[in-house]
Design an enzyme around this catalytic site. Structure first.
Site, PDB file in Angstrom:
ATOM      1  N   ARG A   1     -13.083  28.516  33.163  1.00 19.92           N
ATOM      2  CA  ARG A   1     -11.884  29.053  33.833  1.00 19.92           C
ATOM      3  C   ARG A   1     -10.638  28.758  33.000  1.00 19.92           C
ATOM      4  O   ARG A   1      -9.733  29.583  32.897  1.00 19.92           O
ATOM      5  CB  ARG A   1     -11.739  28.481  35.258  1.00 19.92           C
ATOM      6  CG  ARG A   1     -12.691  29.116  36.257  1.00 19.92           C
ATOM      7  CD  ARG A   1     -12.330  28.790  37.682  1.00 19.92           C
ATOM      8  NE  ARG A   1     -12.513  27.388  38.007  1.00 19.92           N
ATOM      9  CZ  ARG A   1     -13.683  26.820  38.315  1.00 19.92           C
ATOM     10  NH1 ARG A   1     -14.777  27.554  38.356  1.00 19.92           N
ATOM     11  NH2 ARG A   1     -13.756  25.545  38.598  1.00 19.92           N
TER      12      ARG A   1
ATOM     13  N   GLN B   1      -4.293  30.107  47.154  1.00 21.93           N
ATOM     14  CA  GLN B   1      -4.205  30.935  45.939  1.00 21.93           C
ATOM     15  C   GLN B   1      -3.293  32.136  46.193  1.00 21.93           C
ATOM     16  O   GLN B   1      -3.630  33.028  46.974  1.00 21.93           O
ATOM     17  CB  GLN B   1      -5.603  31.426  45.557  1.00 21.93           C
ATOM     18  CG  GLN B   1      -6.570  30.292  45.238  1.00 21.93           C
ATOM     19  CD  GLN B   1      -8.007  30.660  45.541  1.00 21.93           C
ATOM     20  OE1 GLN B   1      -8.301  31.312  46.553  1.00 21.93           O
ATOM     21  NE2 GLN B   1      -8.917  30.242  44.672  1.00 21.93           N
TER      22      GLN B   1
ATOM     23  N   ASP C   1      -9.768  21.740  47.066  1.00 25.10           N
ATOM     24  CA  ASP C   1      -9.574  22.859  46.142  1.00 25.10           C
ATOM     25  C   ASP C   1      -9.943  24.147  46.873  1.00 25.10           C
ATOM     26  O   ASP C   1     -10.693  24.124  47.848  1.00 25.10           O
ATOM     27  CB  ASP C   1     -10.526  22.732  44.931  1.00 25.10           C
ATOM     28  CG  ASP C   1     -10.057  21.689  43.925  1.00 25.10           C
ATOM     29  OD1 ASP C   1      -8.934  21.188  44.049  1.00 25.10           O
ATOM     30  OD2 ASP C   1     -10.835  21.393  43.001  1.00 25.10           O
ATOM     31  N   MET C   2      -9.444  25.283  46.382  1.00 27.32           N
ATOM     32  CA  MET C   2      -9.885  26.558  46.956  1.00 27.32           C
ATOM     33  C   MET C   2     -10.726  27.275  45.905  1.00 27.32           C
ATOM     34  O   MET C   2     -10.340  27.362  44.737  1.00 27.32           O
ATOM     35  CB  MET C   2      -8.684  27.404  47.372  1.00 27.32           C
ATOM     36  CG  MET C   2      -9.056  28.552  48.284  1.00 27.32           C
ATOM     37  SD  MET C   2      -9.868  28.039  49.822  1.00 27.32           S
ATOM     38  CE  MET C   2      -8.459  27.657  50.864  1.00 27.32           C
TER      39      MET C   2
ATOM     40  N   ARG D   1      -1.072  22.862  48.283  1.00 30.94           N
ATOM     41  CA  ARG D   1      -0.948  23.047  46.833  1.00 30.94           C
ATOM     42  C   ARG D   1      -0.988  24.553  46.560  1.00 30.94           C
ATOM     43  O   ARG D   1      -1.995  25.216  46.810  1.00 30.94           O
ATOM     44  CB  ARG D   1      -2.122  22.383  46.116  1.00 30.94           C
ATOM     45  CG  ARG D   1      -2.134  22.686  44.616  1.00 30.94           C
ATOM     46  CD  ARG D   1      -3.521  22.518  44.012  1.00 30.94           C
ATOM     47  NE  ARG D   1      -3.945  21.149  44.090  1.00 30.94           N
ATOM     48  CZ  ARG D   1      -5.226  20.785  44.041  1.00 30.94           C
ATOM     49  NH1 ARG D   1      -6.185  21.689  43.945  1.00 30.94           N
ATOM     50  NH2 ARG D   1      -5.555  19.506  44.094  1.00 30.94           N
TER      51      ARG D   1
ATOM     52  N   LYS E   1     -14.004  20.010  45.783  1.00 33.25           N
ATOM     53  CA  LYS E   1     -14.505  21.376  45.980  1.00 33.25           C
ATOM     54  C   LYS E   1     -15.583  21.299  47.046  1.00 33.25           C
ATOM     55  O   LYS E   1     -16.616  20.642  46.846  1.00 33.25           O
ATOM     56  CB  LYS E   1     -15.109  21.914  44.684  1.00 33.25           C
ATOM     57  CG  LYS E   1     -14.068  22.386  43.699  1.00 33.25           C
ATOM     58  CD  LYS E   1     -14.699  23.121  42.534  1.00 33.25           C
ATOM     59  CE  LYS E   1     -13.613  23.696  41.640  1.00 33.25           C
ATOM     60  NZ  LYS E   1     -12.548  22.748  41.284  1.00 33.25           N
TER      61      LYS E   1
ATOM     62  N   GLY F   1      -4.324  31.097  41.286  1.00 30.45           N
ATOM     63  CA  GLY F   1      -5.716  31.485  41.563  1.00 30.45           C
ATOM     64  C   GLY F   1      -6.472  31.679  40.258  1.00 30.45           C
ATOM     65  O   GLY F   1      -5.954  32.292  39.324  1.00 30.45           O
ATOM     66  N   ALA F   2      -7.689  31.128  40.199  1.00 29.46           N
ATOM     67  CA  ALA F   2      -8.410  31.064  38.928  1.00 29.46           C
ATOM     68  C   ALA F   2      -9.735  31.822  38.908  1.00 29.46           C
ATOM     69  O   ALA F   2     -10.468  31.757  37.936  1.00 29.46           O
ATOM     70  CB  ALA F   2      -8.668  29.595  38.581  1.00 29.46           C
TER      71      ALA F   2
ATOM     72  N   THR G   1       1.585  24.647  38.870  1.00 30.84           N
ATOM     73  CA  THR G   1       1.743  25.707  37.877  1.00 30.84           C
ATOM     74  C   THR G   1       2.266  25.109  36.571  1.00 30.84           C
ATOM     75  O   THR G   1       2.898  24.054  36.587  1.00 30.84           O
ATOM     76  CB  THR G   1       2.744  26.786  38.380  1.00 30.84           C
ATOM     77  OG1 THR G   1       2.847  27.820  37.409  1.00 30.84           O
ATOM     78  CG2 THR G   1       4.129  26.214  38.649  1.00 30.84           C
TER      79      THR G   1
HETATM   80  C1  LIG Z   1      -3.054  20.994  39.787  1.00 35.25           C
HETATM   81  C2  LIG Z   1      -3.755  22.313  39.800  1.00 35.25           C
HETATM   82  C3  LIG Z   1      -4.770  22.542  40.702  1.00 35.25           C
HETATM   83  C4  LIG Z   1      -5.411  23.781  40.749  1.00 35.25           C
HETATM   84  N1  LIG Z   1      -6.332  24.028  41.732  1.00 35.25           N
HETATM   85  C5  LIG Z   1      -6.847  25.281  41.856  1.00 35.25           C
HETATM   86  C6  LIG Z   1      -7.685  25.627  42.943  1.00 35.25           C
HETATM   87  O1  LIG Z   1      -7.992  24.807  43.815  1.00 35.25           O
HETATM   88  N2  LIG Z   1      -8.174  26.893  42.993  1.00 35.25           N
HETATM   89  C7  LIG Z   1      -7.853  27.847  42.062  1.00 35.25           C
HETATM   90  O2  LIG Z   1      -8.283  28.987  42.187  1.00 35.25           O
HETATM   91  N3  LIG Z   1      -7.056  27.534  41.019  1.00 35.25           N
HETATM   92  C8  LIG Z   1      -6.545  26.299  40.885  1.00 35.25           C
HETATM   93  N4  LIG Z   1      -5.724  25.997  39.828  1.00 35.25           N
HETATM   94  C9  LIG Z   1      -5.587  26.977  38.695  1.00 35.25           C
HETATM   95  C10 LIG Z   1      -4.538  28.007  38.959  1.00 35.25           C
HETATM   96  O3  LIG Z   1      -4.982  28.903  39.947  1.00 35.25           O
HETATM   97  C11 LIG Z   1      -4.207  28.810  37.679  1.00 35.25           C
HETATM   98  O4  LIG Z   1      -5.363  29.458  37.244  1.00 35.25           O
HETATM   99  C12 LIG Z   1      -3.671  27.966  36.535  1.00 35.25           C
HETATM  100  O5  LIG Z   1      -2.817  26.962  36.994  1.00 35.25           O
HETATM  101  C13 LIG Z   1      -2.865  28.869  35.547  1.00 35.25           C
HETATM  102  O6  LIG Z   1      -1.774  29.430  36.203  1.00 35.25           O
HETATM  103  P1  LIG Z   1      -0.237  29.032  35.918  1.00 35.25           P
HETATM  104  O7  LIG Z   1       0.433  28.933  37.245  1.00 35.25           O
HETATM  105  O8  LIG Z   1      -0.147  27.836  35.081  1.00 35.25           O
HETATM  106  O9  LIG Z   1       0.410  30.304  35.262  1.00 35.25           O
HETATM  107  P2  LIG Z   1       0.011  31.245  34.050  1.00 35.25           P
HETATM  108  O10 LIG Z   1       0.873  32.451  34.195  1.00 35.25           O
HETATM  109  O11 LIG Z   1      -1.473  31.434  33.964  1.00 35.25           O
HETATM  110  O12 LIG Z   1       0.473  30.402  32.803  1.00 35.25           O
HETATM  111  C14 LIG Z   1       1.813  30.046  32.546  1.00 35.25           C
HETATM  112  C15 LIG Z   1       1.859  29.255  31.266  1.00 35.25           C
HETATM  113  O13 LIG Z   1       1.163  28.012  31.449  1.00 35.25           O
HETATM  114  C16 LIG Z   1       0.399  27.676  30.312  1.00 35.25           C
HETATM  115  N5  LIG Z   1      -1.042  27.692  30.680  1.00 35.25           N
HETATM  116  C17 LIG Z   1      -1.582  28.170  31.822  1.00 35.25           C
HETATM  117  N6  LIG Z   1      -2.925  27.993  31.833  1.00 35.25           N
HETATM  118  C18 LIG Z   1      -3.224  27.418  30.678  1.00 35.25           C
HETATM  119  C19 LIG Z   1      -4.443  26.964  30.105  1.00 35.25           C
HETATM  120  N7  LIG Z   1      -5.623  27.095  30.715  1.00 35.25           N
HETATM  121  N8  LIG Z   1      -4.387  26.405  28.862  1.00 35.25           N
HETATM  122  C20 LIG Z   1      -3.225  26.246  28.221  1.00 35.25           C
HETATM  123  N9  LIG Z   1      -2.028  26.646  28.714  1.00 35.25           N
HETATM  124  C21 LIG Z   1      -2.031  27.211  29.935  1.00 35.25           C
HETATM  125  C22 LIG Z   1       0.732  28.704  29.273  1.00 35.25           C
HETATM  126  O14 LIG Z   1       1.850  28.226  28.542  1.00 35.25           O
HETATM  127  C23 LIG Z   1       1.122  29.908  30.098  1.00 35.25           C
HETATM  128  O15 LIG Z   1       1.941  30.794  29.412  1.00 35.25           O
HETATM  129  C24 LIG Z   1      -5.048  24.791  39.796  1.00 35.25           C
HETATM  130  C25 LIG Z   1      -4.008  24.556  38.905  1.00 35.25           C
HETATM  131  C26 LIG Z   1      -3.353  23.357  38.895  1.00 35.25           C
HETATM  132  C27 LIG Z   1      -2.211  23.161  37.960  1.00 35.25           C
END
Ligand SMILES: Cc1cc2nc3c(=O)[nH]c(=O)nc-3n(C[C@H](O)[C@H](O)[C@H](O)COP(=O)(O)OP(=O)(O)OC[C@H]3O[C@@H](n4cnc5c(N)ncnc54)[C@H](O)[C@@H]3O)c2cc1C
Length: 287
Positions: A268, A143, A114-115, A164, A80, A168-169, A206
């Protein structure tokens, strides 16, 4: 909060530990389970130059401790920029990130930026461009929820580029980002299509089964083999899926956060999923 034993237990579900040694042990376990890694030294929003340098040094120490594991390109660190000085001065963040890239290169690993929140995107992409002059394998997270991201994906879909894609978080205003799951999912698919059709190396980050199936369909459509894209998931989340995709021959990279500054990361993860808050409250209640 980490003083409470029960809170510690819940945090440990998402964080690999506080020390370099605990991070290294987690990486070794994941390597043995045929998973690739990207390790994140927790911390963000540093406003002190000495702390920024300390973070860069922590990465150098970590990378040195990973050397004996011989991970090659299955080893990576995630950085980050706000933890290495971006909030103070871009030049400082660049210098610290360069030191991390050099340490990573010396053990055959790469770096992905990271973003963070939307105000940092231009600066992060500018620093990425400078880092890639000496370290072309440096990647970046994009994101999908940001309106600008389709354009950024197009710009980053050239050969050699590692992107990657995440949903988005951060909590972003409606003026810059899609709101609501359905709009974000659609935006994710549009960005994914651009990256999979491009010449770079997409890193599909994801836990969403639908996004994973769509990736496989797009790989077929654009003639991508299993080795020219990868899946990424967070430490402790959907480990069954991580293992089954790796078992089917995919590269699955696990994002491994460690360190004592876990609060922002942990919050987050709670915010992403109401079930995590329930899990947290149950643990606090001792059930
Ligand atoms: C390797 C990696 C790097 C990342 N880097 C960044 C970054 O640099 N900047 C940024 O803004 N975001 C980052 N993220 C976070 C990302 O933006 C999402 O917030 C996060 O991945 C949840 O989205 P999803 O695609 O899994 O889908 P969602 O629609 O949120 O979730 C799909 C399914 O995944 C499971 N799931 C998702 N999140 C969780 C959780 N927290 N706990 C338990 N189960 C869960 C559940 O089963 C859910 O139904 C990163 C994520 C990953 C995997």
């Amino acid at each position: 909060m980490s003083g409470f034993p029960l809170t510690k237990k819940v945090v440990e579900r998402f964080v690999a530990g506080e020390s370099t040694e605990e991070a290294r042990n987690a990486v070794e376990r994941l390597r043995d389970a045929k998973l690739a890694v990207t390790v994140d030294h927790l911390g963000e929003e540093t406003r002190d130059a000495r702390d920024a340098e300390k973070t860069a040094n922590a990465y150098v120490t970590l990378l040195e401790s990973l050397r004996p594991l011989r991970l090659g390109d299955r080893g990576e660190v995630s950085v980050k920029l706000s933890a290495v000085g971006q909030r103070i001065d871009d030049a400082m963040a660049l210098e610290n990130a360069r030191a991390i890239c050099a340490a990573a290169a010396s053990v055959g690993a790469s770096v992905t930026l990271d973003m963070e929140d939307h105000t940092t995107v231009d600066s992060t992409l500018a620093i990425l461009r400078k880092l890639r002059e000496d370290h072309p394998s440096t990647g970046v997270a994009i994101q999908a929820y940001l309106f600008r991201s389709e354009e950024d994906c197009r710009d980053l879909s050239a050969e050699g580029s590692r992107v990657r894609l995440v949903k988005g978080a951060y909590r972003e205003p409606a003026s810059v980002a899609h709101q609501g799951k359905s709009a974000v999912d659609k935006a994710y698919v549009r960005c994914l299509r651009i990256l999979m059709a491009g010449k770079g190396y997409p890193m599909v980050a994801t836990h969403d089964d639908r996004m994973i199936s769509i990736t496989e369909l797009l790989a077929d459509r654009f003639g991508r083999s299993i080795g020219d894209h990868e899946f990424q998931m967070l430490y402790g989340i959907r480990t069954d899926l991580q293992e089954s995709l790796a078992g089917a021959g995919h590269t699955v990279r696990v994002y491994v956060p460690y360190g004592d500054d876990w609060y922002g990361y942990f919050m987050r993860r709670l915010a992403e999923r109401p079930a995590n808050v329930a899990f947290f409250l149950r643990a606090l209640g001792g059930k």
